[in-house]
Motif scaffolding. Structure first.
Motif, PDB file in Angstrom:
ATOM      1  N   GLY A 406       0.809  -1.216   0.000  1.00 50.38           N
ATOM      2  CA  GLY A 406       0.000   0.000   0.000  1.00 50.38           C
ATOM      3  C   GLY A 406       0.841   1.266   0.000  1.00 50.38           C
ATOM      4  N   ALA A 407       0.166   2.379  -0.254  1.00 52.24           N
ATOM      5  CA  ALA A 407       0.849   3.654  -0.468  1.00 52.24           C
ATOM      6  C   ALA A 407       1.545   4.182   0.790  1.00 52.24           C
ATOM      7  CB  ALA A 407      -0.150   4.692  -0.984  1.00 52.24           C
ATOM      8  N   VAL A 408       0.926   3.996   1.947  1.00 58.49           N
ATOM      9  CA  VAL A 408       1.518   4.534   3.182  1.00 58.49           C
ATOM     10  C   VAL A 408       2.834   3.831   3.496  1.00 58.49           C
ATOM     11  CG1 VAL A 408       1.200   4.795   5.671  1.00 58.49           C
ATOM     12  CG2 VAL A 408      -0.703   5.262   4.112  1.00 58.49           C
ATOM     13  N   GLN A 409       2.822   2.502   3.465  1.00 60.31           N
ATOM     14  CA  GLN A 409       4.058   1.766   3.718  1.00 60.31           C
ATOM     15  C   GLN A 409       5.120   2.097   2.672  1.00 60.31           C
ATOM     16  OE1 GLN A 409       3.710  -2.465   4.388  1.00 60.31           O
ATOM     17  NE2 GLN A 409       1.802  -2.247   5.535  1.00 60.31           N
ATOM     18  N   GLN A 410       4.710   2.199   1.415  1.00 62.30           N
ATOM     19  CA  GLN A 410       5.678   2.481   0.356  1.00 62.30           C
ATOM     20  C   GLN A 410       6.325   3.844   0.542  1.00 62.30           C
ATOM     21  OE1 GLN A 410       6.692   0.274  -2.283  1.00 62.30           O
ATOM     22  NE2 GLN A 410       8.287   1.828  -2.068  1.00 62.30           N
ATOM     23  N   ARG A 411       5.528   4.841   0.884  1.00 64.30           N
ATOM     24  CA  ARG A 411       6.092   6.183   1.091  1.00 64.30           C
ATOM     25  C   ARG A 411       7.080   6.172   2.246  1.00 64.30           C
ATOM     26  NH1 ARG A 411       8.024  10.615  -1.132  1.00 64.30           N
ATOM     27  NH2 ARG A 411       7.705  12.502   0.153  1.00 64.30           N
ATOM     28  N   ARG A 412       6.745   5.453   3.316  1.00 63.28           N
ATOM     29  CA  ARG A 412       7.664   5.418   4.460  1.00 63.28           C
ATOM     30  C   ARG A 412       8.965   4.728   4.088  1.00 63.28           C
ATOM     31  NH1 ARG A 412      10.722   6.675   7.218  1.00 63.28           N
ATOM     32  NH2 ARG A 412      10.931   6.675   9.497  1.00 63.28           N
ATOM     33  N   GLN A 413       8.884   3.663   3.279  1.00 66.35           N
ATOM     34  CA  GLN A 413      10.102   3.011   2.821  1.00 66.35           C
ATOM     35  C   GLN A 413      10.937   3.942   1.947  1.00 66.35           C
ATOM     36  OE1 GLN A 413      11.405  -0.205   3.467  1.00 66.35           O
ATOM     37  NE2 GLN A 413       9.899  -0.081   5.119  1.00 66.35           N
ATOM     38  N   ASP A 414      10.276   4.680   1.099  1.00 65.94           N
ATOM     39  CA  ASP A 414      10.994   5.603   0.209  1.00 65.94           C
ATOM     40  C   ASP A 414      11.731   6.687   0.992  1.00 65.94           C
ATOM     41  OD1 ASP A 414       9.982   4.194  -1.942  1.00 65.94           O
ATOM     42  OD2 ASP A 414       8.372   5.641  -2.365  1.00 65.94           O
ATOM     43  N   MET A 415      11.211   7.067   2.127  1.00 65.58           N
ATOM     44  CA  MET A 415      11.795   8.163   2.906  1.00 65.58           C
ATOM     45  C   MET A 415      12.852   7.694   3.913  1.00 65.58           C
ATOM     46  SD  MET A 415      10.438  10.782   1.606  1.00 65.58           S
ATOM     47  CE  MET A 415      11.005  12.045   2.774  1.00 65.58           C
ATOM     48  N   ALA A 416      13.032   6.393   4.064  1.00 61.54           N
ATOM     49  CA  ALA A 416      13.988   5.882   5.053  1.00 61.54           C
ATOM     50  C   ALA A 416      15.413   6.234   4.645  1.00 61.54           C
ATOM     51  CB  ALA A 416      13.838   4.373   5.196  1.00 61.54           C
ATOM     52  N   ARG A 417      16.214   6.620   5.642  1.00 62.21           N
ATOM     53  CA  ARG A 417      17.586   7.080   5.384  1.00 62.21           C
ATOM     54  C   ARG A 417      18.646   6.060   5.751  1.00 62.21           C
ATOM     55  NH1 ARG A 417      16.871  12.155   9.138  1.00 62.21           N
ATOM     56  NH2 ARG A 417      15.801  10.457  10.231  1.00 62.21           N
ATOM     57  N   SER A 418      18.248   4.963   6.365  1.00 64.92           N
ATOM     58  CA  SER A 418      19.211   3.942   6.769  1.00 64.92           C
ATOM     59  C   SER A 418      18.507   2.596   6.778  1.00 64.92           C
ATOM     60  CB  SER A 418      19.768   4.234   8.163  1.00 64.92           C
ATOM     61  OG  SER A 418      18.754   4.095   9.150  1.00 64.92           O
ATOM     62  N   LEU A 419      19.280   1.521   6.838  1.00 61.53           N
ATOM     63  CA  LEU A 419      18.680   0.199   6.886  1.00 61.53           C
ATOM     64  C   LEU A 419      17.866   0.031   8.161  1.00 61.53           C
ATOM     65  CD1 LEU A 419      18.251  -2.628   5.771  1.00 61.53           C
ATOM     66  CD2 LEU A 419      20.422  -3.307   6.845  1.00 61.53           C
ATOM     67  N   HIS A 420      18.370   0.518   9.284  1.00 59.40           N
ATOM     68  CA  HIS A 420      17.602   0.367  10.518  1.00 59.40           C
ATOM     69  C   HIS A 420      16.282   1.128  10.447  1.00 59.40           C
ATOM     70  CE1 HIS A 420      16.243   1.241  14.656  1.00 59.40           C
ATOM     71  NE2 HIS A 420      16.535  -0.034  14.811  1.00 59.40           N
ATOM     72  N   GLU A 421      16.315   2.347   9.913  1.00 59.72           N
ATOM     73  CA  GLU A 421      15.072   3.115   9.804  1.00 59.72           C
ATOM     74  C   GLU A 421      14.071   2.389   8.908  1.00 59.72           C
ATOM     75  OE1 GLU A 421      13.465   7.551   8.439  1.00 59.72           O
ATOM     76  OE2 GLU A 421      15.630   7.151   8.581  1.00 59.72           O
ATOM     77  N   ARG A 422      14.590   1.800   7.842  1.00 56.10           N
ATOM     78  CA  ARG A 422      13.714   1.077   6.927  1.00 56.10           C
ATOM     79  C   ARG A 422      13.095  -0.148   7.612  1.00 56.10           C
ATOM     80  NH1 ARG A 422      15.544  -1.584   1.083  1.00 56.10           N
ATOM     81  NH2 ARG A 422      13.432  -1.605   0.183  1.00 56.10           N
ATOM     82  N   LEU A 423      13.912  -0.893   8.335  1.00 54.03           N
ATOM     83  CA  LEU A 423      13.420  -2.086   9.009  1.00 54.03           C
ATOM     84  C   LEU A 423      12.486  -1.752  10.168  1.00 54.03           C
ATOM     85  CD1 LEU A 423      16.636  -4.265   8.997  1.00 54.03           C
ATOM     86  CD2 LEU A 423      14.430  -4.918   8.004  1.00 54.03           C
ATOM     87  N   PHE A 424      12.795  -0.674  10.876  1.00 56.65           N
ATOM     88  CA  PHE A 424      11.931  -0.310  11.993  1.00 56.65           C
ATOM     89  C   PHE A 424      10.541   0.084  11.488  1.00 56.65           C
ATOM     90  CE2 PHE A 424      10.060   2.627  15.059  1.00 56.65           C
ATOM     91  CZ  PHE A 424      10.131   1.866  16.213  1.00 56.65           C
ATOM     92  N   ALA A 425      10.496   0.884  10.420  1.00 56.15           N
ATOM     93  CA  ALA A 425       9.197   1.259   9.846  1.00 56.15           C
ATOM     94  C   ALA A 425       8.460   0.023   9.351  1.00 56.15           C
ATOM     95  CB  ALA A 425       9.402   2.254   8.716  1.00 56.15           C
ATOM     96  N   TRP A 426       9.199  -0.898   8.732  1.00 53.21           N
ATOM     97  CA  TRP A 426       8.564  -2.139   8.264  1.00 53.21           C
ATOM     98  C   TRP A 426       8.027  -2.940   9.435  1.00 53.21           C
ATOM     99  CZ3 TRP A 426      10.234  -7.341   8.941  1.00 53.21           C
ATOM    100  CH2 TRP A 426       9.537  -8.286   8.170  1.00 53.21           C
ATOM    101  N   MET A 427       8.800  -3.084  10.515  1.00 44.83           N
ATOM    102  CA  MET A 427       8.370  -3.861  11.681  1.00 44.83           C
ATOM    103  C   MET A 427       7.101  -3.279  12.304  1.00 44.83           C
ATOM    104  SD  MET A 427      10.615  -4.829  15.087  1.00 44.83           S
ATOM    105  CE  MET A 427      10.425  -3.241  15.942  1.00 44.83           C
ATOM    106  N   LEU A 428       6.980  -1.954  12.305  1.00 45.15           N
ATOM    107  CA  LEU A 428       5.816  -1.313  12.929  1.00 45.15           C
ATOM    108  C   LEU A 428       4.598  -1.256  12.013  1.00 45.15           C
ATOM    109  CD1 LEU A 428       5.625   0.079  15.826  1.00 45.15           C
ATOM    110  CD2 LEU A 428       7.879  -0.670  15.107  1.00 45.15           C
TER     111      LEU A 428
END
Length: 449
Positions: A406-428
Protein backbone atom coordinates in the motif's frame (compact mmCIF):
# COMPACT_ATOMS: atom_id res chain seq x y z
CA UNK A 1 -5.15 -17.83 2.22
CA UNK A 2 -3.85 -20.67 0.05
CA UNK A 3 -1.91 -23.70 1.27
CA UNK A 4 0.68 -24.92 -1.22
CA UNK A 5 2.13 -28.41 -0.98
CA UNK A 6 4.47 -28.27 -3.97
CA UNK A 7 7.04 -25.77 -5.17
CA UNK A 8 5.98 -23.19 -7.69
CA UNK A 9 7.75 -21.09 -10.29
CA UNK A 10 10.79 -22.80 -11.86
CA UNK A 11 11.17 -25.32 -9.05
CA UNK A 12 9.56 -28.74 -9.39
CA UNK A 13 8.39 -30.77 -6.39
CA UNK A 14 11.36 -32.30 -4.62
CA UNK A 15 13.86 -29.92 -6.27
CA UNK A 16 17.18 -30.68 -4.59
CA UNK A 17 18.93 -27.34 -5.20
CA UNK A 18 17.16 -23.99 -5.16
CA UNK A 19 18.37 -20.40 -5.05
CA UNK A 20 16.13 -17.61 -3.73
CA UNK A 21 17.12 -14.12 -4.90
CA UNK A 22 16.14 -11.14 -2.75
CA UNK A 23 17.16 -8.84 0.11
CA UNK A 24 18.42 -11.39 2.62
CA UNK A 25 18.49 -10.56 6.33
CA UNK A 26 19.39 -12.67 9.36
CA UNK A 27 21.28 -12.35 12.64
CA UNK A 28 24.71 -13.68 13.52
CA UNK A 29 24.31 -12.98 17.24
CA UNK A 30 22.30 -10.92 19.73
CA UNK A 31 22.49 -7.30 18.50
CA UNK A 32 21.72 -5.75 21.89
CA UNK A 33 19.63 -2.61 22.16
CA UNK A 34 21.72 -0.14 20.20
CA UNK A 35 20.85 1.14 16.75
CA UNK A 36 24.39 0.13 15.79
CA UNK A 37 24.24 -3.62 15.12
CA UNK A 38 27.65 -3.86 13.45
CA UNK A 39 28.78 -7.46 13.42
CA UNK A 40 25.44 -8.84 14.60
CA UNK A 41 23.38 -8.69 11.42
CA UNK A 42 23.98 -9.87 7.88
CA UNK A 43 22.15 -8.08 5.12
CA UNK A 44 22.68 -8.98 1.48
CA UNK A 45 20.67 -6.69 -0.82
CA UNK A 46 19.73 -8.60 -3.95
CA UNK A 47 21.62 -11.59 -2.57
CA UNK A 48 21.26 -15.33 -2.96
CA UNK A 49 19.97 -17.88 -0.44
CA UNK A 50 21.05 -21.33 -1.60
CA UNK A 51 18.95 -24.27 -0.36
CA UNK A 52 19.93 -27.90 -0.85
CA UNK A 53 17.77 -30.84 0.27
CA UNK A 54 15.73 -28.57 2.56
CA UNK A 55 18.78 -27.09 4.31
CA UNK A 56 20.63 -23.80 3.92
CA UNK A 57 23.73 -24.32 1.82
CA UNK A 58 25.02 -20.73 1.75
CA UNK A 59 24.16 -17.05 1.55
CA UNK A 60 25.96 -15.19 -1.21
CA UNK A 61 26.14 -11.51 -2.20
CA UNK A 62 24.61 -10.24 -5.43
CA UNK A 63 27.86 -10.51 -7.38
CA UNK A 64 28.29 -14.25 -6.63
CA UNK A 65 25.34 -15.89 -8.41
CA UNK A 66 24.97 -19.67 -8.35
CA UNK A 67 25.67 -21.79 -11.40
CA UNK A 68 23.06 -23.40 -13.62
CA UNK A 69 22.66 -26.43 -11.34
CA UNK A 70 20.61 -24.27 -8.94
CA UNK A 71 16.95 -23.66 -9.88
CA UNK A 72 16.28 -19.97 -9.29
CA UNK A 73 13.32 -18.18 -7.75
CA UNK A 74 13.33 -14.45 -8.28
CA UNK A 75 12.20 -12.41 -5.26
CA UNK A 76 14.07 -9.22 -6.11
CA UNK A 77 12.65 -6.26 -4.23
CA UNK A 78 11.45 -8.49 -1.38
CA UNK A 79 12.83 -9.10 2.12
CA UNK A 80 13.93 -12.71 2.70
CA UNK A 81 14.15 -13.74 6.37
CA UNK A 82 14.11 -16.84 8.54
CA UNK A 83 10.56 -17.81 9.46
CA UNK A 84 9.28 -16.32 12.69
CA UNK A 85 9.08 -18.49 15.81
CA UNK A 86 6.11 -18.19 18.19
CA UNK A 87 7.02 -19.25 21.73
CA UNK A 88 3.49 -19.28 23.18
CA UNK A 89 0.22 -19.69 21.29
CA UNK A 90 -3.10 -21.51 21.89
CA UNK A 91 -4.30 -23.45 18.84
CA UNK A 92 -7.99 -23.86 19.86
CA UNK A 93 -8.40 -20.21 20.80
CA UNK A 94 -8.69 -19.01 17.21
CA UNK A 95 -12.37 -19.63 17.90
CA UNK A 96 -12.48 -16.86 20.51
CA UNK A 97 -9.87 -14.37 19.31
CA UNK A 98 -11.05 -10.77 19.78
CA UNK A 99 -13.81 -11.54 22.28
CA UNK A 100 -15.12 -8.59 24.25
CA UNK A 101 -14.63 -7.37 27.77
CA UNK A 102 -12.86 -9.81 30.08
CA UNK A 103 -9.77 -9.92 32.27
CA UNK A 104 -7.77 -13.14 32.48
CA UNK A 105 -9.79 -15.29 34.89
CA UNK A 106 -13.13 -14.18 33.47
CA UNK A 107 -11.73 -14.73 29.96
CA UNK A 108 -11.04 -18.37 30.79
CA UNK A 109 -14.55 -18.98 32.14
CA UNK A 110 -16.49 -17.08 29.46
CA UNK A 111 -14.53 -17.87 26.34
CA UNK A 112 -11.56 -20.21 26.60
CA UNK A 113 -13.01 -23.19 28.44
CA UNK A 114 -16.16 -23.47 26.27
CA UNK A 115 -14.06 -23.19 23.12
CA UNK A 116 -11.62 -25.86 24.25
CA UNK A 117 -14.37 -28.27 25.32
CA UNK A 118 -15.37 -28.66 21.68
CA UNK A 119 -12.01 -30.23 20.86
CA UNK A 120 -13.01 -33.51 22.48
CA UNK A 121 -14.38 -34.27 19.02
CA UNK A 122 -11.54 -35.81 16.90
CA UNK A 123 -12.95 -34.39 13.70
CA UNK A 124 -13.06 -30.87 15.12
CA UNK A 125 -9.53 -31.34 16.47
CA UNK A 126 -8.31 -32.30 13.01
CA UNK A 127 -10.04 -29.39 11.31
CA UNK A 128 -8.79 -27.03 14.00
CA UNK A 129 -5.20 -28.22 13.65
CA UNK A 130 -5.33 -27.72 9.87
CA UNK A 131 -6.82 -24.25 10.23
CA UNK A 132 -4.37 -23.18 12.91
CA UNK A 133 -1.12 -24.40 11.34
CA UNK A 134 -2.04 -23.09 7.90
CA UNK A 135 -2.82 -19.75 9.54
CA UNK A 136 0.60 -19.70 11.20
CA UNK A 137 2.27 -20.16 7.83
CA UNK A 138 0.12 -17.45 6.29
CA UNK A 139 1.23 -15.06 9.05
CA UNK A 140 4.96 -15.71 8.55
CA UNK A 141 5.50 -18.19 11.40
CA UNK A 142 7.19 -21.50 10.60
CA UNK A 143 7.92 -22.86 14.11
CA UNK A 144 5.86 -22.71 17.29
CA UNK A 145 5.42 -23.88 20.86
CA UNK A 146 1.69 -24.58 20.99
CA UNK A 147 -0.98 -25.23 23.61
CA UNK A 148 -3.46 -27.89 22.53
CA UNK A 149 -6.37 -28.79 24.86
CA UNK A 150 -6.78 -31.31 27.67
CA UNK A 151 -7.90 -33.87 25.09
CA UNK A 152 -5.32 -36.31 23.78
CA UNK A 153 -6.87 -36.13 20.32
CA UNK A 154 -6.14 -32.41 20.11
CA UNK A 155 -2.39 -32.99 20.48
CA UNK A 156 -2.51 -35.95 18.10
CA UNK A 157 -4.08 -33.77 15.42
CA UNK A 158 -1.51 -31.00 15.79
CA UNK A 159 1.37 -33.45 15.63
CA UNK A 160 -0.04 -35.19 12.55
CA UNK A 161 -0.64 -31.99 10.59
CA UNK A 162 2.66 -30.48 11.71
CA UNK A 163 4.48 -33.61 10.58
CA UNK A 164 2.84 -33.52 7.16
CA UNK A 165 3.82 -29.87 6.70
CA UNK A 166 7.36 -30.51 7.93
CA UNK A 167 7.10 -27.82 10.60
CA UNK A 168 9.18 -27.50 13.74
CA UNK A 169 6.28 -27.96 16.14
CA UNK A 170 6.28 -28.44 19.91
CA UNK A 171 3.01 -29.20 21.69
CA UNK A 172 1.40 -31.40 24.31
CA UNK A 173 -1.77 -32.32 26.13
CA UNK A 174 -2.91 -29.65 28.61
CA UNK A 175 -2.97 -30.83 32.23
CA UNK A 176 -5.98 -29.73 34.30
CA UNK A 177 -7.37 -31.63 37.28
CA UNK A 178 -8.52 -28.73 39.47
CA UNK A 179 -10.61 -25.55 39.33
CA UNK A 180 -11.94 -26.15 35.84
CA UNK A 181 -15.16 -27.38 34.21
CA UNK A 182 -15.90 -31.09 34.56
CA UNK A 183 -15.73 -31.66 30.79
CA UNK A 184 -12.14 -30.37 30.77
CA UNK A 185 -10.93 -32.10 33.94
CA UNK A 186 -8.49 -35.00 33.83
CA UNK A 187 -6.88 -36.94 36.66
CA UNK A 188 -3.26 -37.60 37.55
CA UNK A 189 -3.15 -41.27 36.52
CA UNK A 190 -4.90 -40.96 33.16
CA UNK A 191 -3.16 -37.67 32.34
CA UNK A 192 0.23 -39.27 32.93
CA UNK A 193 -0.62 -42.22 30.69
CA UNK A 194 -1.89 -39.91 27.94
CA UNK A 195 1.34 -37.91 28.13
CA UNK A 196 3.48 -41.06 27.97
CA UNK A 197 1.53 -42.33 24.96
CA UNK A 198 2.03 -39.03 23.14
CA UNK A 199 5.71 -38.79 24.08
CA UNK A 200 6.45 -42.30 22.90
CA UNK A 201 4.56 -41.71 19.65
CA UNK A 202 5.76 -38.22 18.73
CA UNK A 203 8.68 -36.79 20.72
CA UNK A 204 11.80 -36.57 18.55
CA UNK A 205 9.98 -37.81 15.45
CA UNK A 206 10.89 -35.72 12.40
CA UNK A 207 10.72 -32.07 13.62
CA UNK A 208 8.27 -32.67 16.46
CA UNK A 209 8.78 -32.44 20.21
CA UNK A 210 6.60 -32.89 23.27
CA UNK A 211 5.85 -30.18 25.82
CA UNK A 212 4.59 -31.09 29.29
CA UNK A 213 1.78 -28.56 29.62
CA UNK A 214 0.16 -27.70 32.95
CA UNK A 215 -2.19 -24.89 31.98
CA UNK A 216 -1.29 -22.88 35.07
CA UNK A 217 -0.84 -23.66 38.72
CA UNK A 218 -4.47 -22.98 39.59
CA UNK A 219 -5.79 -25.77 37.36
CA UNK A 220 -3.37 -28.48 38.48
CA UNK A 221 -3.15 -30.09 41.89
CA UNK A 222 0.19 -30.40 43.64
CA UNK A 223 0.11 -34.10 42.74
CA UNK A 224 -0.37 -33.37 39.05
CA UNK A 225 2.42 -30.79 39.00
CA UNK A 226 4.71 -33.31 40.71
CA UNK A 227 3.77 -35.89 38.06
CA UNK A 228 4.62 -33.34 35.34
CA UNK A 229 8.03 -32.75 36.88
CA UNK A 230 8.57 -36.51 36.98
CA UNK A 231 7.95 -36.75 33.23
CA UNK A 232 10.63 -34.13 32.57
CA UNK A 233 13.10 -36.13 34.61
CA UNK A 234 12.10 -39.50 33.14
CA UNK A 235 12.64 -38.33 29.56
CA UNK A 236 15.53 -35.93 30.18
CA UNK A 237 17.87 -37.83 27.85
CA UNK A 238 15.46 -38.50 25.01
CA UNK A 239 15.84 -36.26 21.93
CA UNK A 240 17.29 -33.42 23.98
CA UNK A 241 14.62 -33.69 26.66
CA UNK A 242 10.99 -32.67 26.88
CA UNK A 243 9.79 -29.09 26.92
CA UNK A 244 7.62 -27.54 29.62
CA UNK A 245 5.17 -24.75 28.86
CA UNK A 246 2.82 -22.95 31.22
CA UNK A 247 1.73 -19.51 32.43
CA UNK A 248 3.15 -17.51 35.31
CA UNK A 249 2.42 -14.18 36.99
CA UNK A 250 0.22 -12.82 34.22
CA UNK A 251 -2.47 -11.03 36.21
CA UNK A 252 -2.63 -9.61 39.75
CA UNK A 253 -5.83 -11.47 40.68
CA UNK A 254 -4.29 -14.68 39.38
CA UNK A 255 -1.14 -14.16 41.46
CA UNK A 256 -3.24 -13.67 44.62
CA UNK A 257 -5.24 -16.79 43.85
CA UNK A 258 -2.11 -18.91 43.42
CA UNK A 259 -0.83 -17.65 46.78
CA UNK A 260 -4.07 -18.86 48.41
CA UNK A 261 -3.91 -22.25 46.67
CA UNK A 262 -0.22 -22.87 47.47
CA UNK A 263 0.49 -21.09 50.77
CA UNK A 264 3.72 -23.03 51.33
CA UNK A 265 5.35 -21.65 48.17
CA UNK A 266 7.37 -18.44 48.29
CA UNK A 267 5.94 -17.22 44.97
CA UNK A 268 3.94 -18.27 41.93
CA UNK A 269 7.15 -19.34 40.19
CA UNK A 270 8.18 -21.33 43.26
CA UNK A 271 5.10 -23.53 42.86
CA UNK A 272 6.65 -24.85 39.64
CA UNK A 273 10.22 -24.84 40.91
CA UNK A 274 9.41 -27.07 43.90
CA UNK A 275 8.09 -29.72 41.51
CA UNK A 276 11.06 -29.76 39.12
CA UNK A 277 9.37 -27.85 36.31
CA UNK A 278 12.09 -25.28 35.63
CA UNK A 279 14.68 -26.44 33.09
CA UNK A 280 16.54 -25.00 30.10
CA UNK A 281 13.57 -26.14 28.00
CA UNK A 282 10.90 -24.47 30.14
CA UNK A 283 9.01 -21.56 28.59
CA UNK A 284 6.75 -19.60 30.93
CA UNK A 285 4.33 -17.14 29.37
CA UNK A 286 3.95 -13.56 30.57
CA UNK A 287 5.98 -13.20 33.80
CA UNK A 288 4.74 -9.65 34.34
CA UNK A 289 4.54 -9.84 38.13
CA UNK A 290 7.70 -11.81 38.89
CA UNK A 291 10.10 -10.39 41.49
CA UNK A 292 13.91 -10.23 41.50
CA UNK A 293 14.25 -13.59 43.27
CA UNK A 294 12.01 -15.22 40.68
CA UNK A 295 14.03 -13.79 37.80
CA UNK A 296 17.26 -14.92 39.42
CA UNK A 297 15.88 -18.44 39.75
CA UNK A 298 14.77 -18.48 36.11
CA UNK A 299 18.27 -17.48 35.05
CA UNK A 300 19.80 -20.22 37.20
CA UNK A 301 17.60 -22.89 35.63
CA UNK A 302 17.84 -21.54 32.07
CA UNK A 303 14.07 -21.06 31.83
CA UNK A 304 12.71 -18.44 29.43
CA UNK A 305 9.83 -15.97 29.30
CA UNK A 306 7.38 -15.75 26.39
CA UNK A 307 6.62 -12.01 26.16
CA UNK A 308 3.01 -11.59 25.01
CA UNK A 309 2.41 -7.84 24.69
CA UNK A 310 -0.72 -7.95 22.53
CA UNK A 311 -2.45 -10.27 25.00
CA UNK A 312 -1.23 -8.33 28.03
CA UNK A 313 -2.65 -5.11 26.60
CA UNK A 314 -5.90 -6.68 25.39
CA UNK A 315 -6.68 -8.38 28.71
CA UNK A 316 -5.35 -5.47 30.78
CA UNK A 317 -2.84 -7.70 32.56
CA UNK A 318 0.07 -5.27 32.87
CA UNK A 319 3.36 -4.20 31.31
CA UNK A 320 6.21 -6.69 31.09
CA UNK A 321 9.65 -5.29 32.03
CA UNK A 322 12.09 -6.75 29.52
CA UNK A 323 15.04 -4.78 30.88
CA UNK A 324 14.73 -6.36 34.32
CA UNK A 325 14.50 -9.83 32.84
CA UNK A 326 17.54 -9.28 30.66
CA UNK A 327 19.54 -7.75 33.50
CA UNK A 328 18.87 -10.91 35.51
CA UNK A 329 20.03 -13.10 32.63
CA UNK A 330 16.60 -14.42 31.61
CA UNK A 331 15.97 -15.12 27.92
CA UNK A 332 12.90 -13.40 26.46
CA UNK A 333 11.14 -14.18 23.18
CA UNK A 334 7.96 -12.68 21.71
CA UNK A 335 4.71 -14.63 21.55
CA UNK A 336 1.30 -14.00 20.02
CA UNK A 337 -0.71 -15.83 22.74
CA UNK A 338 -3.72 -16.04 20.44
CA UNK A 339 -6.54 -15.95 21.39
CA UNK A 340 -5.73 -13.57 24.26
CA UNK A 341 -3.59 -11.79 21.70
CA UNK A 342 -5.20 -10.30 18.64
CA UNK A 343 -3.02 -11.57 15.78
CA UNK A 344 -0.85 -14.53 14.86
CA UNK A 345 1.54 -12.17 13.06
CA UNK A 346 4.74 -11.65 15.02
CA UNK A 347 5.18 -8.23 13.43
CA UNK A 348 2.00 -7.09 15.15
CA UNK A 349 3.30 -8.65 18.37
CA UNK A 350 6.55 -6.69 18.04
CA UNK A 351 4.70 -3.45 17.31
CA UNK A 352 2.71 -3.88 20.53
CA UNK A 353 5.89 -4.88 22.33
CA UNK A 354 7.53 -1.63 21.31
CA UNK A 355 4.65 0.33 22.85
CA UNK A 356 4.66 -1.70 26.08
CA UNK A 357 8.37 -1.07 26.52
CA UNK A 358 8.13 2.59 25.53
CA UNK A 359 5.69 3.17 28.39
CA UNK A 360 8.53 2.08 30.70
CA UNK A 361 11.23 4.17 29.08
CA UNK A 362 12.67 1.25 27.08
CA UNK A 363 13.16 1.44 23.31
CA UNK A 364 13.22 -1.74 21.27
CA UNK A 365 15.21 -1.41 18.07
CA UNK A 366 14.30 -3.23 14.89
CA UNK A 367 17.43 -5.28 15.41
CA UNK A 368 16.41 -6.50 18.85
CA UNK A 369 12.80 -7.15 17.91
CA UNK A 370 13.54 -9.11 14.74
CA UNK A 371 16.38 -11.01 16.41
CA UNK A 372 14.07 -11.97 19.29
CA UNK A 373 11.44 -13.32 16.89
CA UNK A 374 13.99 -15.43 14.97
CA UNK A 375 17.37 -16.45 16.35
CA UNK A 376 16.57 -15.27 19.89
CA UNK A 377 13.42 -17.38 20.01
CA UNK A 378 15.35 -20.36 18.65
CA UNK A 379 17.88 -19.88 21.42
CA UNK A 380 15.13 -19.76 24.06
CA UNK A 381 13.79 -23.05 22.69
CA UNK A 382 17.25 -24.67 22.68
CA UNK A 383 17.04 -24.86 18.87
CA UNK A 384 19.59 -22.29 17.75
CA UNK A 385 21.47 -25.06 15.94
CA UNK A 386 18.47 -25.68 13.68
CA UNK A 387 16.27 -22.64 13.12
CA UNK A 388 16.12 -18.85 13.34
CA UNK A 389 19.00 -17.94 11.01
CA UNK A 390 20.69 -18.91 7.75
CA UNK A 391 23.96 -20.54 8.81
CA UNK A 392 24.90 -23.49 6.57
CA UNK A 393 23.08 -26.65 7.59
CA UNK A 394 20.13 -24.97 9.27
CA UNK A 395 16.58 -25.76 8.21
CA UNK A 396 15.44 -23.74 5.21
CA UNK A 397 12.39 -22.26 6.93
CA UNK A 398 12.03 -19.01 5.03
CA UNK A 399 9.50 -16.22 4.67
CA UNK A 400 9.55 -13.78 1.78
CA UNK A 401 8.05 -10.42 2.69
CA UNK A 402 6.95 -7.41 0.69
CA UNK A 403 8.80 -4.35 1.94
CA UNK A 404 5.61 -2.36 1.44
CA UNK A 405 1.92 -3.10 1.02
CA UNK A 406 0.00 0.00 0.00
CA UNK A 407 0.85 3.65 -0.47
CA UNK A 408 1.52 4.53 3.18
CA UNK A 409 4.06 1.77 3.72
CA UNK A 410 5.68 2.48 0.36
CA UNK A 411 6.09 6.18 1.09
CA UNK A 412 7.66 5.42 4.46
CA UNK A 413 10.10 3.01 2.82
CA UNK A 414 10.99 5.60 0.21
CA UNK A 415 11.79 8.16 2.91
CA UNK A 416 13.99 5.88 5.05
CA UNK A 417 17.59 7.08 5.38
CA UNK A 418 19.21 3.94 6.77
CA UNK A 419 18.68 0.20 6.89
CA UNK A 420 17.60 0.37 10.52
CA UNK A 421 15.07 3.11 9.80
CA UNK A 422 13.71 1.08 6.93
CA UNK A 423 13.42 -2.09 9.01
CA UNK A 424 11.93 -0.31 11.99
CA UNK A 425 9.20 1.26 9.85
CA UNK A 426 8.56 -2.14 8.26
CA UNK A 427 8.37 -3.86 11.68
CA UNK A 428 5.82 -1.31 12.93
CA UNK A 429 3.69 -1.00 9.77
CA UNK A 430 3.80 -4.39 8.04
CA UNK A 431 1.69 -7.42 8.92
CA UNK A 432 0.54 -10.72 7.42
CA UNK A 433 -0.62 -8.91 4.27
CA UNK A 434 3.06 -8.39 3.46
CA UNK A 435 3.77 -12.15 3.30
CA UNK A 436 4.62 -13.12 -0.27
CA UNK A 437 5.66 -16.73 0.33
CA UNK A 438 6.43 -19.15 3.16
CA UNK A 439 8.81 -22.10 2.79
CA UNK A 440 9.30 -24.98 5.22
CA UNK A 441 12.43 -27.07 4.66
CA UNK A 442 12.67 -25.42 1.26
CA UNK A 443 9.16 -26.45 0.24
CA UNK A 444 6.69 -23.71 -0.63
CA UNK A 445 3.85 -24.10 1.88
CA UNK A 446 1.96 -20.82 1.52
CA UNK A 447 1.48 -18.16 -1.11
CA UNK A 448 -1.42 -15.69 -1.05
CA UNK A 449 -3.98 -15.51 -3.80
Amino acid sequence: MTAVNTLASTVAPGQARMALRGDILYFLRDPGWSEDATGAVRFEPDGWLLIEQGRVHAVRPADEPPDASWARQDWRGHLVMPGFIDTHVHAPQLDVIASFGAALLDWLERYTFPAEARYADPELSQLGAERFLQALLAHGTTSALVFATVHKTSSEALFAVGQRLGMRLITGKVLMDSNCPADLRDDVVQAEQDCIDLIERWHGVDRLAYAVTPRFAATSSAAQLTMAGGLLQRYAQRAGGLYMQTHVAENCDEVRWIAELFPDSRSYLDVYDRRGLLTRRSILAHGIWLDDTDRQRMAQTGSSIAFSPSSNLFLGSGLFDWAKAEAAGVSVAPASDVGGGTSLCQLRTLADGYKVLALQGQRMTAWQGLYAATRGAARALDLEHEIGHFAPGTAADVVVWRWAEGAVQQRRQDMARSLHERLFAWMLLADERNVAATYVLGQLRYRPG
